[in-house]
Structures are given as C-alpha cells and as structure tokens.
Design an enzyme around this catalytic site. Structure first.
Site, PDB file in Angstrom:
ATOM      1  N   TRP A  10       0.813  -1.221   0.000  1.00  0.00           N
ATOM      2  CA  TRP A  10       0.000   0.000   0.000  1.00  0.00           C
ATOM      3  C   TRP A  10       0.845   1.269   0.000  1.00  0.00           C
ATOM      4  O   TRP A  10       0.335   2.355  -0.188  1.00  0.00           O
ATOM      5  CB  TRP A  10      -0.923   0.024   1.213  1.00  0.00           C
ATOM      6  CG  TRP A  10      -1.984  -1.033   1.232  1.00  0.00           C
ATOM      7  CD1 TRP A  10      -2.097  -2.123   0.414  1.00  0.00           C
ATOM      8  CD2 TRP A  10      -3.100  -1.085   2.121  1.00  0.00           C
ATOM      9  NE1 TRP A  10      -3.203  -2.855   0.758  1.00  0.00           N
ATOM     10  CE2 TRP A  10      -3.845  -2.244   1.803  1.00  0.00           C
ATOM     11  CE3 TRP A  10      -3.546  -0.283   3.169  1.00  0.00           C
ATOM     12  CZ2 TRP A  10      -5.002  -2.600   2.486  1.00  0.00           C
ATOM     13  CZ3 TRP A  10      -4.698  -0.639   3.858  1.00  0.00           C
ATOM     14  CH2 TRP A  10      -5.421  -1.780   3.514  1.00  0.00           C
ATOM     15  N   HIS A  95      12.873  -2.413  -0.239  1.00  0.00           N
ATOM     16  CA  HIS A  95      12.138  -1.884  -1.391  1.00  0.00           C
ATOM     17  C   HIS A  95      12.960  -0.749  -2.003  1.00  0.00           C
ATOM     18  O   HIS A  95      13.642  -0.019  -1.290  1.00  0.00           O
ATOM     19  CB  HIS A  95      10.769  -1.371  -0.930  1.00  0.00           C
ATOM     20  CG  HIS A  95       9.887  -0.988  -2.081  1.00  0.00           C
ATOM     21  ND1 HIS A  95       9.993   0.228  -2.716  1.00  0.00           N
ATOM     22  CD2 HIS A  95       8.909  -1.669  -2.721  1.00  0.00           C
ATOM     23  CE1 HIS A  95       9.107   0.269  -3.706  1.00  0.00           C
ATOM     24  NE2 HIS A  95       8.438  -0.868  -3.727  1.00  0.00           N
ATOM     25  N   GLY A 171       5.786   2.298 -10.461  1.00  0.00           N
ATOM     26  CA  GLY A 171       4.975   3.515 -10.440  1.00  0.00           C
ATOM     27  C   GLY A 171       5.041   4.312 -11.734  1.00  0.00           C
ATOM     28  O   GLY A 171       4.584   5.450 -11.799  1.00  0.00           O
ATOM     29  N   GLY A 232       1.797  -2.355  -6.379  1.00  0.00           N
ATOM     30  CA  GLY A 232       1.678  -1.071  -5.684  1.00  0.00           C
ATOM     31  C   GLY A 232       0.350  -0.414  -6.036  1.00  0.00           C
ATOM     32  O   GLY A 232      -0.706  -0.791  -5.535  1.00  0.00           O
ATOM     33  N   GLY A 233       0.412   0.550  -6.958  1.00  0.00           N
ATOM     34  CA  GLY A 233      -0.759   1.360  -7.304  1.00  0.00           C
ATOM     35  C   GLY A 233      -2.050   0.578  -7.530  1.00  0.00           C
ATOM     36  O   GLY A 233      -3.122   0.972  -7.051  1.00  0.00           O
TER      37      GLY A 233
HETATM   38  P1  PGA Z   1       3.706  -0.208  -8.682  1.00  0.00           P
HETATM   39  O1  PGA Z   1       4.647  -0.463  -7.406  1.00  0.00           O
HETATM   40  O2  PGA Z   1       2.872  -1.440  -8.857  1.00  0.00           O
HETATM   41  O3  PGA Z   1       2.894   1.005  -8.333  1.00  0.00           O
HETATM   42  O4  PGA Z   1       4.615   0.019  -9.846  1.00  0.00           O
HETATM   43  C1  PGA Z   1       5.223  -1.715  -7.175  1.00  0.00           C
HETATM   44  C2  PGA Z   1       6.070  -1.679  -5.941  1.00  0.00           C
HETATM   45  O5  PGA Z   1       6.667  -0.642  -5.651  1.00  0.00           O
HETATM   46  O6  PGA Z   1       6.166  -2.687  -5.205  1.00  0.00           O
END
Ligand code: PGA
Length: 249
Positions: A10, A95, A171, A232-233
C-alpha cells in the site's frame, strides 16, 4: 505444492479508517483459492485494526519495513517483535523506495532480512536495477550483487521470498515485458541454486513487481518462473486488486 503469492504494497496510502473499509470489502468479496496466497502490506498505523478484520480470512498481513533490533532507543522505528505480535507474517525488506529515498544500503537490508526470519516471519527481499543500469547492460551484475550482499551470512535459507522489481517499472506504468521479467527470474533462481542448492532454488517464490495491473497480470503469471507479484498502485482499489488476485495463469 508451491503456492503463488499475490502481495499488495500500500505504500504511504490509506488512513486507519480507509484501511478498515477497504479490507472489510476485500474479505467479503475474495474467492477461496488453493493455489495462491494473498498478502496485504498496509502502513504501520493500519496494521492492528486490519489484523482484526482479516483474522480467519484468506488474507495475510505484511509490513513494509522494520528495524533490526527488538527494542531500544531508536526513535521512530518499529521492531520485528512489535510486528509479529500484531499478526504480521511477512515484511518487505529493501524496497527500492527505501533504498533510493531513505538511503538504505545492502548491509542494512541484510540485517533486516536476517532479523525478520530469526523472529519467525517471512522476509520479502526486493532487488532491481535502475534504467541506466539496464541500458548499460548491467542488470544481471546489479541483481547478483544485491542478492549476494543482502543474503550474506544467511546460511540456513528459509522463510525468504525474493521480489524482482526493476526500478524503471515502479509507479511508471511501464511494465517489464513478461519475457524480460522471466529472464531475470531465471537468473535469480540459478544464482540461488549456486549459492545454496537446487532444491531451495526450485522452491523459492520469486515475485515480479513494477506496474502490475489487471491488464497485464495474466500474461505475467503465465511465465514459468514468475511465482507471484508485488503490486503497488493497482492494489489500492478493491476491484482492481481482486482481479489481480483472480489471475488466470
Ligand atoms: P507499482 O509499485 O505497482 O505502483 O509500480 C510496485 C512496488 O513498488 O512494489
């Protein structure tokens, strides 16, 4: 049977109230699967309320970071014991946002991985190259160095997941092609076979992360060496996360 792992990171999104709403809806709508595990990694402030809601559900709890001491004068840090006692089963270590924004080194990540596993949780070790490294043809070198340094002294390989997250895909909306991800996953598996042994390498869960979304999940999960994803997103909306969980690989 090796289960796949669909994990949602998240990041710094959702207040406790928003988290409660999200997770209540997730738990209500998630199907039951025998072949995959589902994990959510909310911010620290949401871990406790979320742990109450997912208890007895198929959803597991993870944290996004940790410090490598059990307690002490470390203002602002959270210890592995605190996480474990809150019901956390997985901790993301290293990360790329921790590495690049907060200056975490491979040495620090190494201490975190070891401490998480020693505390009885699973570590998700993130590795990945930057765009300029890929363009210079250094991808495998970078990955090899990160894996070796972050696992130094980690002799009894257990409770570890590796997430390959190319920094240029995080991202940005630019997903690695399934074949590009597969190539690095194979490299990681072979490296682990060399450092440890073939059995460990075959049983290792290797996640792909970087702009995973409902539109590309099925293709990614078709690759033999992609054992799951770190999202992520696209994990911030229940409907989108449910579709990713429901991949057809
Ligand atoms: P994202 O992020 O799916 O928004 O590209 C992935 C992550 O940072 O684990």
């Amino acid at each position: 049977m090796k289960k796949s792992l669909i994990a949602g990171n998240w990041k710094m999104y959702k207040t406790p109230a928003e988290s409660i709403n999200f997770v209540s809806e997730l738990v209500k709508n998630i199907k039951s699967y025998e072949d995959r595990d589902v994990l959510i990694c909310p911010p620290f402030t949401s871990l406790y309320p979320v742990s109450k809601i997912i208890k007895n559900s198929a959803v597991k709890l993870g944290a996004q970071n940790v410090y490598f001491e059990n307690e002490g004068a470390y203002t602002g840090e959270i210890s592995p014991l605190m996480l474990k006692d809150t019901g956390v089963e997985y901790v993301i270590c290293g990360h790329s946002e921790r590495r690049n924004i907060f200056g975490e080194s491979d040495e620090i990540i190494n201490k975190k991985v070891k401490k998480v596993v020693e505390t009885g949780m699973n570590a998700i070790l993130c590795v990945g190259e930057k765009l300029e490294e890929r363009e210079k043809g250094e991808t495998f070198n970078v990955i090899e160095n990160q894996v070796k340094r972050c696992l130094e002294g980690f002799d009894k390989f257990e409770n570890l997941v590796i997430a390959y997250e190319p920094v240029w895909a995080i991202g940005t909306g630019k997903t690695a092609l399934p074949s590009q991800a597969e190539e690095v996953h194979i490299f990681i598996r072979e490296l682990i076979a060399k450092i440890y042994n073939k059995d460990i390498a075959e049983n290792l869960i290797i996640l792909y992360g970087g702009s995973v979304k409902p539109e590309n999940i099925d293709q990614l999960m078709k690759e033999k060496n992609i054992d799951g994803v770190l999202v992520g997103g696209a994990c911030l909306k229940v409907e989108s996360f449910l579709r990713i969980i429901d991949y057809r690989g």
